[in-house]
Design an enzyme around this catalytic site. Sequence first.
Site, PDB file in Angstrom:
ATOM      1  N   GLU A 185       0.799  -1.227   0.000  1.00  0.00           N
ATOM      2  CA  GLU A 185       0.000   0.000   0.000  1.00  0.00           C
ATOM      3  C   GLU A 185       0.833   1.280   0.000  1.00  0.00           C
ATOM      4  O   GLU A 185       0.297   2.354  -0.245  1.00  0.00           O
ATOM      5  CB  GLU A 185      -0.996   0.004   1.157  1.00  0.00           C
ATOM      6  CG  GLU A 185      -0.387   0.020   2.546  1.00  0.00           C
ATOM      7  CD  GLU A 185      -0.197  -1.371   3.117  1.00  0.00           C
ATOM      8  OE1 GLU A 185      -0.038  -2.330   2.333  1.00  0.00           O
ATOM      9  OE2 GLU A 185      -0.208  -1.492   4.354  1.00  0.00           O
ATOM     10  N   ASN A 186       2.136   1.184   0.275  1.00  0.00           N
ATOM     11  CA  ASN A 186       2.953   2.389   0.184  1.00  0.00           C
ATOM     12  C   ASN A 186       3.260   2.784  -1.260  1.00  0.00           C
ATOM     13  O   ASN A 186       3.858   3.829  -1.488  1.00  0.00           O
ATOM     14  CB  ASN A 186       4.259   2.230   0.982  1.00  0.00           C
ATOM     15  CG  ASN A 186       5.108   1.078   0.499  1.00  0.00           C
ATOM     16  OD1 ASN A 186       4.586   0.006   0.214  1.00  0.00           O
ATOM     17  ND2 ASN A 186       6.404   1.287   0.386  1.00  0.00           N
TER      18      ASN A 186
END
Lengths: 233, 233, 217, 217
Positions: D46-47
């Site tokens: 998700e980064n």
Amino acid sequence: MINRTVANVQEALQGVQDGMILMLGGFGLCGIPENAIAELVKLGIKEVTCISNNAGVDDFGLGLLLQQKQIKKMISSYVGENDEFERQMLSGELEVELTPQGTLAEKCRAAQAGFPAFYTPAGYGTEVAEGKETREFNGKMYVLEEAFKADFSFVKAWKGDTAGNLIFKGTARNFNPCMCGAASITVAEVEELVPAGELDPNQIHIPGIFVQRIFQGNNYEKRIEQRTVRTRE
Amino acid sequence: MINRTVANVQEALQGVQDGMILMLGGFGLCGIPENAIAELVKLGIKEVTCISNNAGVDDFGLGLLLQQKQIKKMISSYVGENDEFERQMLSGELEVELTPQGTLAEKCRAAQAGFPAFYTPAGYGTEVAEGKETREFNGKMYVLEEAFKADFSFVKAWKGDTAGNLIFKGTARNFNPCMCGAASITVAEVEELVPAGELDPNQIHIPGIFVQRIFQGNNYEKRIEQRTVRTRE
Amino acid sequence: MLDKTGIARRIAQELQDGYFVNLGIGIPTLVANYIPEGIDVEFQSENGVLGMGPFPFEGEEDADVINAGKQTITTLAGASFFDSATSFSMIRGKHVDLTILGAMEVAANGDIANWKIPGKMVKGMGGAMDLVASAENIIVAMMHTNKRGESKLLKQCSLPLTGVGCVKKIVTNLAVLEVVDKGFKLLERAPGVSVEDIQNATEGNLIIEGDVPEMTL
Amino acid sequence: MLDKTGIARRIAQELQDGYFVNLGIGIPTLVANYIPEGIDVEFQSENGVLGMGPFPFEGEEDADVINAGKQTITTLAGASFFDSATSFSMIRGKHVDLTILGAMEVAANGDIANWKIPGKMVKGMGGAMDLVASAENIIVAMMHTNKRGESKLLKQCSLPLTGVGCVKKIVTNLAVLEVVDKGFKLLERAPGVSVEDIQNATEGNLIIEGDVPEMTL
């Protein structure tokens, strides 16, 4: 790597049926999915709803589907350059939902991003807002607009890879990225299809996760609507 | 071309005052605006609210401001790697608003894009939704979240040009693009500042219109939090 | 009296250093030709380009590089391309400093109509509704009267609205006007045009304070 | 009984060809090491990365290329980097097919808690709230009991929730369970673990139908 390639436009359009809701990228004739449109004409798909900023011109782009009376409803922001569109709309043959351009883009993006609805100032106090919820935030009025729901999204990119990653060129980008992943199935046609790994991962405009099918397009006409030039002094 | 360059970090931070709301890009220590943070420490700006996914580690990143007790409130999604943060939070010295990561990103993007609020499913039924409006769309529940309002946004990019255009590298991109244009003044520091015209207009991640001040950063440490490697067989 | 070029030239005087500007189709497009010397402005087109330059030389047109009027264009150093959602983030988020667009009607309360004549003509609103609902600074460029000689500066718009209470300034072939609380405040007269001429061509309340100067171009 | 590696190996069997998968910190990260042969999956972090590969060789670490656990990683052919808003568009928009994450508590109604112990420990929710609120397909990877030997599969969560009614499947050191209407349905036992062992370690309603097979790894 998950391979998203299909052999050709025929395979790419498998499952398209009469009555479906279709998204099509492009602004005017710039960046339109020419191969998918030609195939829709060929297949004779009927009664479709098309979400597209424009409807092409009389003899190209979505204008081809209008000529064949394949379109039941258009959701667009601008129809200025298409006489047949205007005729069908004014005569009532064609259902038309005119939507502000930024709202149109965001209704696609909301569908892509899992937002059910959003508040925008565009259209407040106009007939676009009729029947819609309006609401004040920080002293300004906004209209609640809902995300689109579509069956297929047809986009055109400049380059793509077998993982479905897309790169667009110039202003042919326009609505295409917003429509990726905004329908149940996204079909991307590209001018140049390369093996996964050839595109710089830092320079992908649309990651392949938003694309279900990708194919190498061909015979792009890329017509110019308003050829404007200056003369060399 | 509108020139967005400033000479150095001192000029870039002009106007930053005690009590302001600041946005800072980065994920962990990856892609943080190291120069701006160092200058905030040096200036001794106090009582600020920081919107940042993390708060650095004890001795780097926003951890430096925490050590100096410069931060009144943190708005973050994760504080796991910072003991001083957890200590100040549990003791009540530091006000903390924990926000789901996707909501944090979108609250920035909403501010950038002029949306006052949006509905997200994240946090529904949890303490994050307490006191917030909830609403059903298509059988699913959503929470209404409002756009951030911030005074300064500090971001770090890989390359930038004098027009303020930015290109990020790898996962150092993270929150940085979302925070551009999301505050009254956006300050970008870059590893390499080039003249306008050198970057491919097709490959700009953030157009200069979202950036008010840009400067060439220096002395980047780019610390790695979890150095994980595999051994060659 | 001004021609279209004159209107564009007068509006160009409103540009300020550092402005990002969105130009509508028609007269507004011409404004780009008259940027005052010594200032830097950048033109945004809502189809996804910032940093537009002049039209291309013949033979150098690129079908993939157009403006919102579908005209082939070029870009200047520092330009960028982006998608439609990002484009309207610039507009809705008030990053664009000035919007210049045409109109069929403007009302004394700042309402504007420019996208539809019911039963007759429907071009669509394009990006105009987003632009007028978002911009702090909107200038309308238009003829003072329509082809039938009727005023386009009205008490109230008769056509479907594009936006409410949003127009700040109007530059016509006859005058420069500001939308204020009680009507159209006359700021300048076009060369050779009298206050009476303007009064006769203006249906909405016209506010005349003191001597109204003739504009300089 | 399984160790952490065993849990990861069992979960890896749930991967299907063409899945885009988000792996949480801890045990879930290990799942990437046991992808079944003959299928293609892609890992999203998700980064801002899709197409994560193994850890880099020593000396090839890049501070600008990490996963959500802040570990240095590599990318595979076909990978892409993107910003946080786009990353959560993938998650919220249901483009990610499977989410695997850890938990402190799971309730029989599918509720999950994994981000906070009031007054004691606050790591923050990171992306977990977005992930559990959005994913159709969520597998929890955790030990069946906590360090004090208390069940983590409860009638009701006692800790602040991360999400409500979202967990579909749980793989622990003792069992594979499915969250159904009336509780945790026991699907498989870990090697050497009896139904009674699982019953004793499960506070929430355990549903046992017929013979419960031992899992194969």
